[in-house]
Scaffold this motif. Sequence first.
Motif, PDB file in Angstrom:
ATOM      1  N   THR A  24      -6.310   3.975  -3.092  1.00 50.06           N
ATOM      2  CA  THR A  24      -7.363   4.753  -3.060  1.00 50.06           C
ATOM      3  C   THR A  24      -6.967   6.132  -1.922  1.00 50.06           C
ATOM      4  O   THR A  24      -6.853   7.120  -2.091  1.00 50.06           O
ATOM      5  CB  THR A  24      -8.521   4.125  -2.762  1.00 50.06           C
ATOM      6  OG1 THR A  24      -8.923   3.579  -3.754  1.00 50.06           O
ATOM      7  CG2 THR A  24      -9.651   5.500  -2.548  1.00 50.06           C
ATOM      8  N   ALA A  25      -6.612   5.352  -0.719  1.00 52.83           N
ATOM      9  CA  ALA A  25      -6.263   6.258   0.374  1.00 52.83           C
ATOM     10  C   ALA A  25      -4.831   7.289   0.293  1.00 52.83           C
ATOM     11  O   ALA A  25      -4.711   8.276   0.356  1.00 52.83           O
ATOM     12  CB  ALA A  25      -5.877   5.578   1.695  1.00 52.83           C
ATOM     13  N   ALA A  26      -3.865   6.534  -0.960  1.00 50.87           N
ATOM     14  CA  ALA A  26      -2.748   7.411  -1.284  1.00 50.87           C
ATOM     15  C   ALA A  26      -3.105   8.498  -2.104  1.00 50.87           C
ATOM     16  O   ALA A  26      -2.466   9.490  -2.192  1.00 50.87           O
ATOM     17  CB  ALA A  26      -1.730   6.330  -1.886  1.00 50.87           C
ATOM     18  N   ASP A  66      -2.665  12.202  -1.125  1.00 47.97           N
ATOM     19  CA  ASP A  66      -1.423  12.594  -2.021  1.00 47.97           C
ATOM     20  C   ASP A  66      -0.061  12.156  -1.362  1.00 47.97           C
ATOM     21  O   ASP A  66       0.630  13.216  -1.053  1.00 47.97           O
ATOM     22  CB  ASP A  66      -1.557  14.133  -2.384  1.00 47.97           C
ATOM     23  CG  ASP A  66      -0.389  14.300  -3.367  1.00 47.97           C
ATOM     24  OD1 ASP A  66      -0.051  13.665  -4.324  1.00 47.97           O
ATOM     25  OD2 ASP A  66      -0.325  15.413  -3.250  1.00 47.97           O
ATOM     26  N   VAL A  67      -0.046  10.981  -0.790  1.00 53.17           N
ATOM     27  CA  VAL A  67       1.124  10.528  -0.176  1.00 53.17           C
ATOM     28  C   VAL A  67       1.532   9.257  -0.634  1.00 53.17           C
ATOM     29  O   VAL A  67       0.833   8.667  -1.719  1.00 53.17           O
ATOM     30  CB  VAL A  67       0.727  10.064   1.372  1.00 53.17           C
ATOM     31  CG1 VAL A  67       0.337  11.569   2.012  1.00 53.17           C
ATOM     32  CG2 VAL A  67      -0.281   9.177   1.599  1.00 53.17           C
ATOM     33  N   GLU A  68       2.690   8.671  -0.421  1.00 52.36           N
ATOM     34  CA  GLU A  68       3.360   7.397  -1.036  1.00 52.36           C
ATOM     35  C   GLU A  68       2.482   6.256  -0.428  1.00 52.36           C
ATOM     36  O   GLU A  68       1.815   6.170   0.553  1.00 52.36           O
ATOM     37  CB  GLU A  68       4.761   7.303  -0.576  1.00 52.36           C
ATOM     38  CG  GLU A  68       5.727   8.315  -1.210  1.00 52.36           C
ATOM     39  CD  GLU A  68       5.644   8.129  -2.656  1.00 52.36           C
ATOM     40  OE1 GLU A  68       5.649   7.028  -3.155  1.00 52.36           O
ATOM     41  OE2 GLU A  68       5.934   9.166  -3.262  1.00 52.36           O
ATOM     42  N   TYR A  69       2.610   5.110  -1.248  1.00 60.46           N
ATOM     43  CA  TYR A  69       1.742   3.842  -0.859  1.00 60.46           C
ATOM     44  C   TYR A  69       2.095   3.343   0.724  1.00 60.46           C
ATOM     45  O   TYR A  69       1.269   3.218   1.613  1.00 60.46           O
ATOM     46  CB  TYR A  69       1.984   2.930  -1.704  1.00 60.46           C
ATOM     47  CG  TYR A  69       1.408   1.434  -1.598  1.00 60.46           C
ATOM     48  CD1 TYR A  69       0.367   1.156  -2.051  1.00 60.46           C
ATOM     49  CD2 TYR A  69       1.821   0.535  -0.656  1.00 60.46           C
ATOM     50  CE1 TYR A  69      -0.400   0.070  -1.793  1.00 60.46           C
ATOM     51  CE2 TYR A  69       1.340  -0.469  -0.121  1.00 60.46           C
ATOM     52  CZ  TYR A  69       0.170  -1.025  -0.746  1.00 60.46           C
ATOM     53  OH  TYR A  69      -0.702  -2.180  -0.679  1.00 60.46           O
ATOM     54  N   LEU A  91      -0.918   4.561   7.824  1.00 64.79           N
ATOM     55  CA  LEU A  91      -1.961   5.201   8.214  1.00 64.79           C
ATOM     56  C   LEU A  91      -3.274   4.295   8.297  1.00 64.79           C
ATOM     57  O   LEU A  91      -4.018   4.386   9.222  1.00 64.79           O
ATOM     58  CB  LEU A  91      -2.077   6.562   7.329  1.00 64.79           C
ATOM     59  CG  LEU A  91      -1.421   7.593   7.314  1.00 64.79           C
ATOM     60  CD1 LEU A  91      -1.476   8.566   6.308  1.00 64.79           C
ATOM     61  CD2 LEU A  91      -1.071   8.196   8.873  1.00 64.79           C
ATOM     62  N   ILE A  92      -3.543   3.525   7.031  1.00 60.41           N
ATOM     63  CA  ILE A  92      -4.721   2.579   7.294  1.00 60.41           C
ATOM     64  C   ILE A  92      -4.610   1.575   8.487  1.00 60.41           C
ATOM     65  O   ILE A  92      -5.504   1.164   9.002  1.00 60.41           O
ATOM     66  CB  ILE A  92      -4.887   2.157   6.061  1.00 60.41           C
ATOM     67  CG1 ILE A  92      -5.632   2.931   5.035  1.00 60.41           C
ATOM     68  CG2 ILE A  92      -5.585   0.732   6.195  1.00 60.41           C
ATOM     69  CD1 ILE A  92      -5.735   2.134   3.493  1.00 60.41           C
TER      70      ILE A  92
END
Length: 66
Positions: free
Chosen positions: A13-15, A19-22, A28-29
């Motif tokens: 969901t965060a990716a 709009d970033v890679e897993y 970041l998480i």
Amino acid sequence: MRLFEDPYLDVNTAADWLDVEYSTANRLIGQLEDDGILEELTGKERNRFYRASEVFEIINKPIDQL
């Protein structure tokens, strides 16, 4: 800001939101978890789910307590 709409998320969901890679979202998480912004809820090594606890508490407070 998306956490104010939905304080629950996983790395996928965060990716999507960012709009970033897993791998970037996972890093970041991890930083947000270290900073106490996100709380891991599952206790698992994989398929972890997180909650922005302070945001969750604020949006669930009765309006007269804000």
